[in-house]
Design a protein around this motif. Structure first.
Motif, PDB file in Angstrom:
ATOM      1  N   UNK A   6       4.217  12.687   3.113  1.00  0.00           N
ATOM      2  CA  UNK A   6       3.728  11.683   2.994  1.00  0.00           C
ATOM      3  C   UNK A   6       3.404  11.205   1.477  1.00  0.00           C
ATOM      4  N   UNK A   7       3.229  12.230   0.569  1.00  0.00           N
ATOM      5  CA  UNK A   7       2.958  11.853  -0.949  1.00  0.00           C
ATOM      6  C   UNK A   7       4.472  11.538  -1.420  1.00  0.00           C
ATOM      7  N   UNK A   8       5.458  11.808  -0.746  1.00  0.00           N
ATOM      8  CA  UNK A   8       6.567  11.135  -1.028  1.00  0.00           C
ATOM      9  C   UNK A   8       6.786   9.498  -0.618  1.00  0.00           C
ATOM     10  N   UNK A   9       6.162   9.048   0.257  1.00  0.00           N
ATOM     11  CA  UNK A   9       6.325   7.695   1.016  1.00  0.00           C
ATOM     12  C   UNK A   9       5.185   7.042   0.257  1.00  0.00           C
ATOM     13  N   UNK A  10       3.890   7.644  -0.015  1.00  0.00           N
ATOM     14  CA  UNK A  10       2.813   6.780  -0.512  1.00  0.00           C
ATOM     15  C   UNK A  10       2.226   7.347  -1.650  1.00  0.00           C
ATOM     16  N   UNK A  86       5.558   3.098   0.382  1.00  0.00           N
ATOM     17  CA  UNK A  86       4.757   2.017  -0.921  1.00  0.00           C
ATOM     18  C   UNK A  86       4.287   2.620  -2.049  1.00  0.00           C
ATOM     19  N   UNK A  87       4.718   2.371  -3.089  1.00  0.00           N
ATOM     20  CA  UNK A  87       4.365   2.665  -4.392  1.00  0.00           C
ATOM     21  C   UNK A  87       3.589   1.879  -5.204  1.00  0.00           C
ATOM     22  N   UNK A  88       2.450   2.014  -6.005  1.00  0.00           N
ATOM     23  CA  UNK A  88       1.874   1.118  -6.521  1.00  0.00           C
ATOM     24  C   UNK A  88       1.472   1.864  -7.849  1.00  0.00           C
ATOM     25  N   UNK A  89       1.856   1.133  -9.023  1.00  0.00           N
ATOM     26  CA  UNK A  89       1.431   1.555 -10.455  1.00  0.00           C
ATOM     27  C   UNK A  89       0.023   1.139 -10.707  1.00  0.00           C
ATOM     28  N   UNK A  90      -0.533   1.920 -11.651  1.00  0.00           N
ATOM     29  CA  UNK A  90      -1.911   1.783 -12.316  1.00  0.00           C
ATOM     30  C   UNK A  90      -1.834   2.152 -13.726  1.00  0.00           C
ATOM     31  N   UNK A  91      -2.826   1.444 -14.520  1.00  0.00           N
ATOM     32  CA  UNK A  91      -2.806   1.691 -15.993  1.00  0.00           C
ATOM     33  C   UNK A  91      -2.164   0.587 -16.492  1.00  0.00           C
ATOM     34  N   UNK A  92      -1.763   0.572 -17.676  1.00  0.00           N
ATOM     35  CA  UNK A  92      -1.233  -0.541 -18.493  1.00  0.00           C
ATOM     36  C   UNK A  92       0.055  -0.817 -17.786  1.00  0.00           C
ATOM     37  N   UNK A  93       0.547  -1.983 -17.719  1.00  0.00           N
ATOM     38  CA  UNK A  93       1.533  -2.446 -17.388  1.00  0.00           C
ATOM     39  C   UNK A  93       2.166  -3.656 -18.236  1.00  0.00           C
ATOM     40  N   UNK A  94       3.377  -3.383 -18.978  1.00  0.00           N
ATOM     41  CA  UNK A  94       3.936  -4.388 -19.876  1.00  0.00           C
ATOM     42  C   UNK A  94       4.410  -5.615 -19.183  1.00  0.00           C
ATOM     43  N   UNK A  95       4.745  -6.655 -19.704  1.00  0.00           N
ATOM     44  CA  UNK A  95       5.346  -7.852 -19.022  1.00  0.00           C
ATOM     45  C   UNK A  95       6.922  -7.292 -18.737  1.00  0.00           C
ATOM     46  N   UNK A  96       7.159  -7.706 -17.272  1.00  0.00           N
ATOM     47  CA  UNK A  96       8.651  -7.559 -16.864  1.00  0.00           C
ATOM     48  C   UNK A  96       8.683  -6.066 -16.241  1.00  0.00           C
TER      49      UNK A  96
END
Length: 146
Positions: A6-10, A86-96
């Motif tokens: 599951x941690x591979x998918x989410x 489903x993967x979502x990033x958190x933290x600081x994201x640069x443009x692009x």
């Protein structure tokens, strides 16, 4: 599906991800998959008439992953699909940079498209992940999810 699978998918993570690698994981999950639909959300430099310099994402640890897992399970139940990631990033994201990736595998494309669209809409509706945009005028928390 066990916790490791599951941690591979989410995933909620600070690191970038490979769209190709994640798509291949879904593709390789079943020989019945005949159509794969992906949604890739990226950080843009303009929103609501303002220039954006960077975006920060904060989340409710544990609860965000729980909601993503619920979205995955509901999609598998309600749509004629074989696999969802489903993967979502958190933290600081640069443009692009990449922010969110949803990969749906199904026997047929129409089912994959419908499920993928539902997943991103539901993610924005129920997942406790919040976006802050840094603009020349200062920081702005984004409340609505178009």
């Amino acid at each position: 599906m066990d916790t490791k699978q599951l941690s591979e998918r989410i995933r909620v993570q600070t690191e970038d991800f490979s769209v190709e690698e994640e798509t291949n994981k879904v593709k390789n999950s079943s020989k019945r998959i005949g159509g794969i639909v992906t949604f890739l959300g990226t950080a843009r430099d303009f929103s609501k008439g303002r220039d954006i310099h960077k975006i920060d994402f904060e989340h409710y640890p544990g609860m965000a992953q729980k909601r993503l897992a619920e979205i995955r399970e509901q999609a598998l139940k309600d749509y004629d699909i074989i696999e969802v990631s489903i993967i979502h990033r958190v933290g600081e994201i640069s443009i692009g940079d990449n922010i969110v990736l949803i990969v749906v595998g199904a026997e047929h494309r129409k089912d994959a498209f419908r499920a993928c669209s539902w997943c991103i809409d539901e993610l924005k509706r129920i997942t406790p992940i919040w976006k802050k945009e840094t603009t020349p005028q200062g920081e702005v928390w984004v409340e609505e999810h178009p």
